[in-house]
Design a protein around this motif. Structure first.
Motif, PDB file in Angstrom:
ATOM      1  N   GLU A  23    -120.471  19.469  51.958  1.00  0.00           N
ATOM      2  CA  GLU A  23    -119.730  19.307  53.211  1.00  0.00           C
ATOM      3  C   GLU A  23    -119.636  20.598  54.009  1.00  0.00           C
ATOM      4  O   GLU A  23    -119.581  20.575  55.235  1.00  0.00           O
ATOM      5  CB  GLU A  23    -118.318  18.777  52.932  1.00  0.00           C
ATOM      6  CG  GLU A  23    -118.267  17.382  52.364  1.00  0.00           C
ATOM      7  CD  GLU A  23    -118.851  16.343  53.310  1.00  0.00           C
ATOM      8  OE1 GLU A  23    -118.622  16.438  54.528  1.00  0.00           O
ATOM      9  OE2 GLU A  23    -119.542  15.439  52.824  1.00  0.00           O
ATOM     10  N   MET A  24    -119.599  21.735  53.328  1.00  0.00           N
ATOM     11  CA  MET A  24    -119.401  22.999  54.034  1.00  0.00           C
ATOM     12  C   MET A  24    -120.630  23.435  54.838  1.00  0.00           C
ATOM     13  O   MET A  24    -120.522  24.220  55.755  1.00  0.00           O
ATOM     14  CB  MET A  24    -118.959  24.089  53.073  1.00  0.00           C
ATOM     15  CG  MET A  24    -117.591  23.763  52.528  1.00  0.00           C
ATOM     16  SD  MET A  24    -116.550  25.097  51.993  1.00  0.00           S
ATOM     17  CE  MET A  24    -116.802  26.439  53.034  1.00  0.00           C
ATOM     18  N   TRP A  77    -114.939  38.295  54.985  1.00  0.00           N
ATOM     19  CA  TRP A  77    -114.306  37.593  56.092  1.00  0.00           C
ATOM     20  C   TRP A  77    -115.085  36.318  56.424  1.00  0.00           C
ATOM     21  O   TRP A  77    -114.507  35.280  56.699  1.00  0.00           O
ATOM     22  CB  TRP A  77    -114.172  38.498  57.301  1.00  0.00           C
ATOM     23  CG  TRP A  77    -113.574  37.811  58.477  1.00  0.00           C
ATOM     24  CD1 TRP A  77    -114.170  37.563  59.678  1.00  0.00           C
ATOM     25  CD2 TRP A  77    -112.270  37.233  58.578  1.00  0.00           C
ATOM     26  NE1 TRP A  77    -113.326  36.875  60.510  1.00  0.00           N
ATOM     27  CE2 TRP A  77    -112.142  36.661  59.853  1.00  0.00           C
ATOM     28  CE3 TRP A  77    -111.191  37.137  57.696  1.00  0.00           C
ATOM     29  CZ2 TRP A  77    -110.999  36.005  60.268  1.00  0.00           C
ATOM     30  CZ3 TRP A  77    -110.045  36.482  58.118  1.00  0.00           C
ATOM     31  CH2 TRP A  77    -109.961  35.928  59.392  1.00  0.00           C
ATOM     32  N   PHE A  78    -116.402  36.391  56.396  1.00  0.00           N
ATOM     33  CA  PHE A  78    -117.251  35.221  56.624  1.00  0.00           C
ATOM     34  C   PHE A  78    -116.890  34.106  55.638  1.00  0.00           C
ATOM     35  O   PHE A  78    -116.726  32.944  56.022  1.00  0.00           O
ATOM     36  CB  PHE A  78    -118.723  35.630  56.494  1.00  0.00           C
ATOM     37  CG  PHE A  78    -119.695  34.491  56.455  1.00  0.00           C
ATOM     38  CD1 PHE A  78    -120.051  33.826  57.621  1.00  0.00           C
ATOM     39  CD2 PHE A  78    -120.286  34.093  55.263  1.00  0.00           C
ATOM     40  CE1 PHE A  78    -120.965  32.774  57.587  1.00  0.00           C
ATOM     41  CE2 PHE A  78    -121.197  33.048  55.222  1.00  0.00           C
ATOM     42  CZ  PHE A  78    -121.529  32.387  56.399  1.00  0.00           C
ATOM     43  N   TRP A  79    -116.732  34.452  54.358  1.00  0.00           N
ATOM     44  CA  TRP A  79    -116.423  33.461  53.333  1.00  0.00           C
ATOM     45  C   TRP A  79    -114.990  32.955  53.442  1.00  0.00           C
ATOM     46  O   TRP A  79    -114.741  31.750  53.359  1.00  0.00           O
ATOM     47  CB  TRP A  79    -116.708  34.034  51.938  1.00  0.00           C
ATOM     48  CG  TRP A  79    -118.163  33.962  51.629  1.00  0.00           C
ATOM     49  CD1 TRP A  79    -119.130  34.857  52.005  1.00  0.00           C
ATOM     50  CD2 TRP A  79    -118.833  32.919  50.946  1.00  0.00           C
ATOM     51  NE1 TRP A  79    -120.358  34.434  51.573  1.00  0.00           N
ATOM     52  CE2 TRP A  79    -120.204  33.247  50.912  1.00  0.00           C
ATOM     53  CE3 TRP A  79    -118.415  31.746  50.341  1.00  0.00           C
ATOM     54  CZ2 TRP A  79    -121.144  32.432  50.306  1.00  0.00           C
ATOM     55  CZ3 TRP A  79    -119.360  30.936  49.721  1.00  0.00           C
ATOM     56  CH2 TRP A  79    -120.710  31.286  49.712  1.00  0.00           C
ATOM     57  N   VAL A  80    -114.029  33.849  53.655  1.00  0.00           N
ATOM     58  CA  VAL A  80    -112.628  33.427  53.767  1.00  0.00           C
ATOM     59  C   VAL A  80    -112.454  32.507  54.971  1.00  0.00           C
ATOM     60  O   VAL A  80    -111.831  31.442  54.872  1.00  0.00           O
ATOM     61  CB  VAL A  80    -111.681  34.647  53.850  1.00  0.00           C
ATOM     62  CG1 VAL A  80    -110.268  34.241  54.250  1.00  0.00           C
ATOM     63  CG2 VAL A  80    -111.669  35.384  52.513  1.00  0.00           C
ATOM     64  N   LYS A  81    -113.019  32.901  56.090  1.00  0.00           N
ATOM     65  CA  LYS A  81    -112.936  32.076  57.306  1.00  0.00           C
ATOM     66  C   LYS A  81    -113.577  30.709  57.077  1.00  0.00           C
ATOM     67  O   LYS A  81    -113.018  29.674  57.459  1.00  0.00           O
ATOM     68  CB  LYS A  81    -113.623  32.809  58.465  1.00  0.00           C
ATOM     69  CG  LYS A  81    -113.538  32.090  59.790  1.00  0.00           C
ATOM     70  CD  LYS A  81    -114.137  32.924  60.906  1.00  0.00           C
ATOM     71  CE  LYS A  81    -115.638  32.920  60.754  1.00  0.00           C
ATOM     72  NZ  LYS A  81    -116.368  33.474  61.883  1.00  0.00           N
ATOM     73  N   SER A  82    -114.726  30.697  56.433  1.00  0.00           N
ATOM     74  CA  SER A  82    -115.418  29.429  56.164  1.00  0.00           C
ATOM     75  C   SER A  82    -114.633  28.546  55.202  1.00  0.00           C
ATOM     76  O   SER A  82    -114.560  27.325  55.387  1.00  0.00           O
ATOM     77  CB  SER A  82    -116.813  29.700  55.606  1.00  0.00           C
ATOM     78  OG  SER A  82    -117.577  30.437  56.533  1.00  0.00           O
ATOM     79  N   LEU A  83    -114.059  29.137  54.185  1.00  0.00           N
ATOM     80  CA  LEU A  83    -113.259  28.365  53.232  1.00  0.00           C
ATOM     81  C   LEU A  83    -112.016  27.796  53.907  1.00  0.00           C
ATOM     82  O   LEU A  83    -111.613  26.659  53.639  1.00  0.00           O
ATOM     83  CB  LEU A  83    -112.873  29.232  52.036  1.00  0.00           C
ATOM     84  CG  LEU A  83    -114.029  29.587  51.106  1.00  0.00           C
ATOM     85  CD1 LEU A  83    -113.612  30.679  50.128  1.00  0.00           C
ATOM     86  CD2 LEU A  83    -114.547  28.369  50.372  1.00  0.00           C
ATOM     87  N   PHE A  84    -111.412  28.568  54.785  1.00  0.00           N
ATOM     88  CA  PHE A  84    -110.243  28.085  55.518  1.00  0.00           C
ATOM     89  C   PHE A  84    -110.613  26.913  56.424  1.00  0.00           C
ATOM     90  O   PHE A  84    -109.908  25.904  56.478  1.00  0.00           O
ATOM     91  CB  PHE A  84    -109.634  29.231  56.344  1.00  0.00           C
ATOM     92  CG  PHE A  84    -108.431  28.824  57.138  1.00  0.00           C
ATOM     93  CD1 PHE A  84    -107.202  28.647  56.521  1.00  0.00           C
ATOM     94  CD2 PHE A  84    -108.537  28.611  58.499  1.00  0.00           C
ATOM     95  CE1 PHE A  84    -106.091  28.261  57.250  1.00  0.00           C
ATOM     96  CE2 PHE A  84    -107.431  28.221  59.236  1.00  0.00           C
ATOM     97  CZ  PHE A  84    -106.206  28.036  58.615  1.00  0.00           C
ATOM     98  N   LYS A  85    -111.758  27.034  57.122  1.00  0.00           N
ATOM     99  CA  LYS A  85    -112.209  25.989  58.052  1.00  0.00           C
ATOM    100  C   LYS A  85    -112.888  24.817  57.346  1.00  0.00           C
ATOM    101  O   LYS A  85    -113.179  23.809  57.964  1.00  0.00           O
ATOM    102  CB  LYS A  85    -113.176  26.601  59.075  1.00  0.00           C
ATOM    103  CG  LYS A  85    -112.515  27.576  60.015  1.00  0.00           C
ATOM    104  CD  LYS A  85    -113.508  28.366  60.835  1.00  0.00           C
ATOM    105  CE  LYS A  85    -114.418  27.506  61.652  1.00  0.00           C
ATOM    106  NZ  LYS A  85    -115.334  28.286  62.508  1.00  0.00           N
ATOM    107  N   ARG A  86    -113.210  24.993  56.056  1.00  0.00           N
ATOM    108  CA  ARG A  86    -113.947  24.008  55.263  1.00  0.00           C
ATOM    109  C   ARG A  86    -115.352  23.766  55.788  1.00  0.00           C
ATOM    110  O   ARG A  86    -115.929  22.694  55.610  1.00  0.00           O
ATOM    111  CB  ARG A  86    -113.177  22.688  55.152  1.00  0.00           C
ATOM    112  CG  ARG A  86    -111.932  22.812  54.353  1.00  0.00           C
ATOM    113  CD  ARG A  86    -111.289  21.502  54.010  1.00  0.00           C
ATOM    114  NE  ARG A  86    -111.680  20.385  54.864  1.00  0.00           N
ATOM    115  CZ  ARG A  86    -110.891  19.378  55.162  1.00  0.00           C
ATOM    116  NH1 ARG A  86    -109.684  19.350  54.703  1.00  0.00           N
ATOM    117  NH2 ARG A  86    -111.311  18.396  55.924  1.00  0.00           N
TER     118      ARG A  86
END
Length: 161
Positions: free
Chosen positions: A156-157, A81-90
């Protein structure tokens, strides 16, 4: 990353990493300068840029501690979830991975407080058959001190961290 100023964030990161991986990776170098990595499920960070791990199963780290004490500890937050959320938010809201550079210290008998910390961490496995085998007789620790911390740079992330 400033080891002293960011120590609270670093400790939080390593606690989160343990929850998702159940271990950290400790890299060291043998007497022939060959690198090796050891998974450690019992690293605890203290308040003073130092910590310890219970040394029951590692065989190479104790040998390396005699001559080449330098290590690098890697903690990765693998929570999906940490990774999916971060990828979604960039962007990441906290470190995805942190490396700590330090040295292996002395091996000694664990204090009651250190054993209590291990028992707290492993309490959810108390009823399982392997619990006593893996964590039932741990009483020796290896001290670790850290001189440098480094967050993983994912351009950037991780720019805002």
């Amino acid at each position: 990353m400033n080891l002293i100023e960011d120590w609270t964030k670093i400790r939080k990161h390593f606690n989160q990493s343990f929850k998702t991986n159940l271990h950290v990776s400790i890299a060291s170098v043998d007497e022939d300068n060959n690198p090796t990595v050891t998974p450690i499920g019992s690293l605890f960070l203290n308040d003073n840029q130092a910590g310890f791990y219970f040394e029951m199963f590692p065989s190479k780290l104790p040998k390396h501690a005699k001559n080449k004490k330098n290590i690098c500890v890697l903690g990765v937050n693998s929570n999906r979830w940490f990774w999916v959320k971060s990828l979604f938010k960039r962007k990441f809201d906290s470190y995805p991975a942190v490396k700590l550079y330090g040295q292996l210290g002395d091996k000694r008998k664990a204090t009651d407080q250190e054993i209590a910390r291990l028992k707290r961490r492993m309490r959810m496995t108390r009823g399982l058959k392997g619990h006593k085998y893996l964590w039932g007789h741990m009483d020796m620790i290896r001290e670790v001190s850290f001189q440098k911390g480094e967050s993983i740079n994912l351009k950037e992330m991780t720019r805002e961290l």
